[in-house]
Motif scaffolding. Structure first.
Motif, mmCIF file in Angstrom:
data_model
loop_
_atom_site.group_PDB
_atom_site.id
_atom_site.type_symbol
_atom_site.label_atom_id
_atom_site.label_comp_id
_atom_site.label_asym_id
_atom_site.label_seq_id
_atom_site.Cartn_x
_atom_site.Cartn_y
_atom_site.Cartn_z
ATOM 1 N N HIS A 54 6.240 7.063 -5.512
ATOM 2 C CA HIS A 54 5.636 8.217 -4.844
ATOM 3 C C HIS A 54 5.507 9.412 -5.760
ATOM 4 C CE1 HIS A 54 5.541 6.315 -0.943
ATOM 5 N NE2 HIS A 54 6.729 5.846 -1.208
ATOM 6 N N TRP A 57 0.934 5.799 -0.709
ATOM 7 C CA TRP A 57 0.191 7.041 -0.713
ATOM 8 C C TRP A 57 0.328 7.628 -2.107
ATOM 9 C CZ3 TRP A 57 -3.053 9.125 2.662
ATOM 10 C CH2 TRP A 57 -3.385 10.473 2.548
ATOM 11 N N GLN A 58 -0.799 7.863 -2.786
ATOM 12 C CA GLN A 58 -0.766 8.377 -4.144
ATOM 13 C C GLN A 58 -1.921 9.332 -4.346
ATOM 14 O OE1 GLN A 58 -1.427 5.444 -7.278
ATOM 15 N NE2 GLN A 58 0.258 6.357 -8.425
ATOM 16 N N ASP A 59 -1.636 10.528 -4.794
ATOM 17 C CA ASP A 59 -2.657 11.544 -5.057
ATOM 18 C C ASP A 59 -3.582 11.770 -3.855
ATOM 19 O OD1 ASP A 59 -1.652 11.849 -7.668
ATOM 20 O OD2 ASP A 59 -2.954 10.244 -8.416
ATOM 21 N N GLY A 60 -3.003 11.798 -2.682
ATOM 22 C CA GLY A 60 -3.781 12.073 -1.480
ATOM 23 C C GLY A 60 -4.605 10.912 -0.958
ATOM 24 N N LYS A 61 -4.373 9.713 -1.507
ATOM 25 C CA LYS A 61 -5.130 8.535 -1.087
ATOM 26 C C LYS A 61 -4.199 7.351 -0.886
ATOM 27 C CE LYS A 61 -9.039 9.923 -3.948
ATOM 28 N NZ LYS A 61 -9.852 9.595 -5.102
ATOM 29 N N ILE A 62 -4.664 6.392 -0.098
ATOM 30 C CA ILE A 62 -3.939 5.137 0.050
ATOM 31 C C ILE A 62 -4.368 4.221 -1.083
ATOM 32 C CG2 ILE A 62 -3.586 3.087 1.477
ATOM 33 C CD1 ILE A 62 -4.108 4.909 3.923
ATOM 34 N N VAL A 63 -3.383 3.706 -1.816
ATOM 35 C CA VAL A 63 -3.621 2.826 -2.957
ATOM 36 C C VAL A 63 -2.880 1.527 -2.713
ATOM 37 C CG1 VAL A 63 -3.293 2.547 -5.441
ATOM 38 C CG2 VAL A 63 -3.802 4.811 -4.515
ATOM 39 N N THR A 64 -3.546 0.395 -2.923
ATOM 40 C CA THR A 64 -2.904 -0.908 -2.778
ATOM 41 C C THR A 64 -2.551 -1.434 -4.161
ATOM 42 O OG1 THR A 64 -4.100 -1.355 -0.731
ATOM 43 C CG2 THR A 64 -3.162 -3.251 -1.874
ATOM 44 N N SER A 111 0.856 -1.183 0.000
ATOM 45 C CA SER A 111 0.000 0.000 0.000
ATOM 46 C C SER A 111 0.892 1.232 0.000
ATOM 47 C CB SER A 111 -0.918 0.007 1.219
ATOM 48 O OG SER A 111 -1.818 -1.084 1.138
#
Length: 66
Positions: free
Chosen positions: A65, A38-45, A36
């Motif tokens: 990142h 952090w991408q574009d202000g969100k957590i992405v898995t 997981s």
């Protein structure tokens, strides 16, 4: 410890942390484990197959990142 020594120490620590992160990410990719980020202000898995292979010429961590 003078300012130049502190700067050198900081650079060594930073390089070590970046390498440790790159190794951990690569281990996850090789073992088929997701990560997981952090991408574009969100957590992405990312699934293992979505994790880019470690490039020996650039930092793995910076590519995830951006």
């Amino acid at each position: 410890m003078n300012e130049q020594q502190m700067k050198t120490l900081h650079q060594k620590i930073h390089a070590g942390v970046k390498e440790a992160i790159a190794r951990a990410i690569e281990q996850h990719r090789q073992r088929g484990q997701s990560i997981s980020i952090w991408q574009d202000g969100k957590i992405v898995t990312l699934k293992a197959e979505e994790i880019p292979a470690k490039d020996t010429n650039t930092s793995q961590e910076s590519s995830l990142h951006s």
